[in-house]
Design a protein around this motif. Structure first.
Motif, mmCIF file in Angstrom:
data_model
loop_
_atom_site.group_PDB
_atom_site.id
_atom_site.type_symbol
_atom_site.label_atom_id
_atom_site.label_comp_id
_atom_site.label_asym_id
_atom_site.label_seq_id
_atom_site.Cartn_x
_atom_site.Cartn_y
_atom_site.Cartn_z
ATOM 1 N N LEU A 58 0.832 -1.208 0.000
ATOM 2 C CA LEU A 58 0.000 0.000 0.000
ATOM 3 C C LEU A 58 0.867 1.259 0.000
ATOM 4 N N GLY A 59 1.919 1.258 0.812
ATOM 5 C CA GLY A 59 2.809 2.416 0.851
ATOM 6 C C GLY A 59 3.451 2.670 -0.497
ATOM 7 N N PHE A 60 3.908 1.617 -1.148
ATOM 8 C CA PHE A 60 4.538 1.761 -2.463
ATOM 9 C C PHE A 60 3.525 2.210 -3.510
ATOM 10 N N LEU A 61 2.315 1.694 -3.445
ATOM 11 C CA LEU A 61 1.266 2.088 -4.401
ATOM 12 C C LEU A 61 0.936 3.566 -4.262
ATOM 13 N N PHE A 62 0.707 4.023 -3.039
ATOM 14 C CA PHE A 62 0.375 5.441 -2.824
ATOM 15 C C PHE A 62 1.556 6.335 -3.219
ATOM 16 N N ALA A 63 2.778 5.911 -2.885
ATOM 17 C CA ALA A 63 3.956 6.703 -3.246
ATOM 18 C C ALA A 63 4.103 6.796 -4.755
ATOM 19 N N SER A 64 3.807 5.711 -5.462
ATOM 20 C CA SER A 64 3.923 5.718 -6.921
ATOM 21 C C SER A 64 2.896 6.650 -7.546
ATOM 22 N N ILE A 65 1.667 6.582 -7.060
ATOM 23 C CA ILE A 65 0.614 7.438 -7.612
ATOM 24 C C ILE A 65 0.928 8.909 -7.365
ATOM 25 N N LEU A 66 1.277 9.235 -6.125
ATOM 26 C CA LEU A 66 1.573 10.627 -5.783
ATOM 27 C C LEU A 66 2.862 11.106 -6.451
ATOM 28 N N GLY A 67 3.889 10.280 -6.427
ATOM 29 C CA GLY A 67 5.174 10.682 -6.976
ATOM 30 C C GLY A 67 5.135 10.890 -8.475
ATOM 31 N N THR A 112 -2.325 2.003 9.604
ATOM 32 C CA THR A 112 -2.303 3.307 8.925
ATOM 33 C C THR A 112 -0.967 4.017 9.088
ATOM 34 N N SER A 113 -0.428 4.034 10.296
ATOM 35 C CA SER A 113 0.839 4.736 10.528
ATOM 36 C C SER A 113 1.973 4.090 9.744
#
Length: 244
Positions: A58-67, A112-113
């Motif tokens: 999830l962290g990598f997915l969100f970082a990829s979308i935002l980045g 979440t954290s």
């Protein structure tokens, strides 16, 4: 590579046996492998693996979308990039691991954290490489798109994004490693489940062999994430030299 690994493990085993090093300080690799195999048989470790995998993914997915999204925007808008660049640099130089306790206070001890920490650590390499990729588009290609009156969306989908993919995927290769680091560090400091928390438990009981086994397990998990991104690179840009 296999030969180097064999020499390394053999030297490690020989050093521990020859100098009678305490298992508490440095267990031999043979004992670590046996303990790791016991972990694999034990169903409990798979639950912790699933939690860490979910947090990392999830962290990598969100970082990829935002980045990628913000990076494409900044790369196409130099004035906006110059305005935001001081803030990006400021957030880069802050030791983000030191902010982990603050994220735990804000987002609690749950998943979440950990996802937030993993996202933040993976975000910046992806962002910076995306901006670099957009700026590296060949000027001649841009002029061709302008000569045929291509729309901004056509330029984005048919030139800017495909040309930036080698840079974006390079950022993702770094980001996915940082993502799993973020998830594990979050579990170290404020978690009750996950491989990071399992490592802390073994450390607190002075079971160094089991601690090494957890580290091996984490290394395999990290390698699988990295191999996934490399596989995506070979699939998306087989024409690029970095995929060979």
């Amino acid at each position: 590579s296999v030969l180097i690994l064999i020499v390394f493990l053999g030297s490690w085993e020989g050093y521990v046996r020859l100098f009678d090093v305490s298992m508490l300080v440095l267990p031999p690799p043979s004992a670590v492998v046996v303990q790791w195999l016991k972990f694999l048989v034990d169903g409990n470790v798979w639950y912790h693996t699933g939690v860490t995998t979910l947090e990392t993914g999830l962290g990598f997915l969100f970082a990829s979308i935002l980045g990628v999204g913000l990076g494409m925007l900044l790369g196409k808008m130099p004035r906006l990039e110059r305005m935001l660049n001081p803030f990006v640099i400021a957030t880069q130089v802050v030791p983000k691991v030191a902010l982990v306790p603050l994220f735990i206070v804000w987002f609690g001890f749950g998943i979440t954290s950990k996802v937030v920490i993993a996202t933040i650590l993976a975000f910046f390499p992806i962002l910076l490489n995306t901006v670099l990729g957009v700026k590296s588009v060949e000027r001649g290609h841009s002029e061709v798109m302008a000569s045929i009156n291509a729309s901004p969306m056509q330029r984005l989908t048919q030139l800017d994004f495909p040309s930036s993919l080698p840079y974006i995927l390079t950022g993702m290769e770094v980001g996915v490693v940082l993502s799993i680091i973020g998830a594990v560090v979050g579990e170290y400091l404020g978690g009750s489940v996950g491989l990071g928390n399992l490592a802390v438990r073994e450390m607190n009981t002075y079971n160094t062999t089991a601690l090494f086994a957890v580290i091996v397990h984490l290394s395999v998990l990290g390698f699988l994430f990295y191999a996934f991104v490399v596989g995506v690179r070979k699939y998306l840009i087989p024409w690029h030299g970095s995929s060979n």
